[in-house]
Design an enzyme around this catalytic site. Sequence first.
Site, PDB file in Angstrom:
ATOM      1  N   GLU A  79      -3.637  22.620 -42.868  1.00 17.18           N
ATOM      2  CA  GLU A  79      -4.647  22.844 -43.922  1.00 17.18           C
ATOM      3  C   GLU A  79      -5.727  21.782 -43.697  1.00 17.18           C
ATOM      4  O   GLU A  79      -6.829  22.093 -43.242  1.00 17.18           O
ATOM      5  CB  GLU A  79      -4.014  22.710 -45.306  1.00 17.18           C
ATOM      6  CG  GLU A  79      -5.010  22.914 -46.457  1.00 17.18           C
ATOM      7  CD  GLU A  79      -4.412  22.631 -47.839  1.00 17.18           C
ATOM      8  OE1 GLU A  79      -3.366  21.959 -47.923  1.00 17.18           O
ATOM      9  OE2 GLU A  79      -5.019  23.090 -48.847  1.00 17.18           O
ATOM     10  N   ASP A  89      -3.855  28.121 -55.729  1.00 17.37           N
ATOM     11  CA  ASP A  89      -3.906  27.554 -57.091  1.00 17.37           C
ATOM     12  C   ASP A  89      -5.046  28.229 -57.852  1.00 17.37           C
ATOM     13  O   ASP A  89      -6.111  27.628 -58.067  1.00 17.37           O
ATOM     14  CB  ASP A  89      -4.152  26.044 -57.005  1.00 17.37           C
ATOM     15  CG  ASP A  89      -3.070  25.344 -56.206  1.00 17.37           C
ATOM     16  OD1 ASP A  89      -1.956  25.191 -56.730  1.00 17.37           O
ATOM     17  OD2 ASP A  89      -3.335  24.980 -55.042  1.00 17.37           O
TER      18      ASP A  89
HETATM   19  N1  ADE Z   1      -0.189  21.717 -53.878  1.00 11.47           N
HETATM   20  C1  ADE Z   1      -0.818  22.656 -54.583  1.00 11.47           C
HETATM   21  N2  ADE Z   1      -1.785  23.228 -53.844  1.00 11.47           N
HETATM   22  C2  ADE Z   1      -1.748  22.635 -52.620  1.00 11.47           C
HETATM   23  C3  ADE Z   1      -2.471  22.785 -51.424  1.00 11.47           C
HETATM   24  N3  ADE Z   1      -3.462  23.664 -51.288  1.00 11.47           N
HETATM   25  N4  ADE Z   1      -2.161  21.976 -50.383  1.00 11.47           N
HETATM   26  C4  ADE Z   1      -1.193  21.082 -50.489  1.00 11.47           C
HETATM   27  N5  ADE Z   1      -0.475  20.901 -51.592  1.00 11.47           N
HETATM   28  C5  ADE Z   1      -0.729  21.675 -52.655  1.00 11.47           C
HETATM   29 ZN    ZN Z   2      -0.589  25.607 -51.258  1.00 10.97          ZN
END
Ligand code: ADE
Ligand code: ZN
Length: 337
Positions: free
Chosen positions: A199, A278
């Site tokens: 990410e 999220d």
């Molecule tokens: N916890 C909640 N959303 C997240 C994300 N996008 N990356 C890492 N940890 C997370």
């Molecule tokens: Zn996540």
Amino acid sequence: MLTPAQIHDLPKVELHLHIEGTLEPELIMQLAERNGIRLPWADIEELRRQYEFTDLQSFLNLYYANMAVLQTEADFADLTRAYLRRAQAAGVRHAEIFMDPQAHTVRGVDLATCVNGVASALAESEAEFGVSSALIVTFLRDREAAEALTMMHDLIEMRAPIVGIGLDSAEVGHPPIDFVEVFALAREHGLQCLAHAGEEGPPAYVWQALELLQVSRIDHGIRSLEDDVLVEHLVKHQIPLTVCPFSNVRLRVVDTLADHPLPAMLARGLAVTVNSDDPAYFGGYLDDNFTALTDTLSFGAEEVATLARNAVRASFLTADAQAPLLMEINEWLSAQL
Ligand code: ADE
Ligand code: ZN
């Protein structure tokens, strides 16, 4: 272009959704009132003004702070039901849901309180909302691995109704290798293994998740594109990547949705899926992500059907449960042409 009604009717599976990331500002305010918790914000408008993020950490700071309102089993169940209601409205048919128990135990909430609260709502999800579901516990990689290992033992002992484990929170500086023991224990107990990787972190973390944690899905994984050998490996083994377009834009992993590498990932034959991560923080739920992809990246019915099929195949549903969903996706596609 597909209309919101067409997107709604496409049978969708959500594979990357943090239940705490569905905590909407209105529910934060209600739960704060119910539990007598003083928030640092004067009102909901001031809270909403905090939703501007510069990177993953800036989001995590607000995400963890807002969890202070989640105190009782009923709070966790209400949060989960609110998500399921919204998922039903989005045309989600199956959801594999992450929760972060350490984010609650560190502030004095019992493991059983948070797990049982979410699980009790999920137990009714199919009957109440027509959404089948599964629960996945995610460990916080920016805390000690020993804490995750202890919690893994506790989850096994309490026979927590989970199908797998994942790894999340601040990625850079917290490589998968630190969690080898936790994941080995989970595998010994027949649990599925996943990890957020690639990410903000480098392709090396994706390799570690695959080779050391033996994960069957990678959450995000978009930085895999920087390593051609890794892309070849992911394509060859059709390892699913749970991509989250709105999240990547709001956390500045990509500049704009128009710059998102999802079309390139699809073109290279990667097993990509679309997810909301999220949604209370990033501007929308699964249907909103799909709608934006059709509007901004000109995805048509074929592309969204491919994404929907990939998600069904990447899910932990049995082949018997996948088959009718795959058939419905084909029927949906025929109806669009
Ligand atoms: N916890 C909640 N959303 C997240 C994300 N996008 N990356 C890492 N940890 C997370
Ligand atoms: Zn996540």
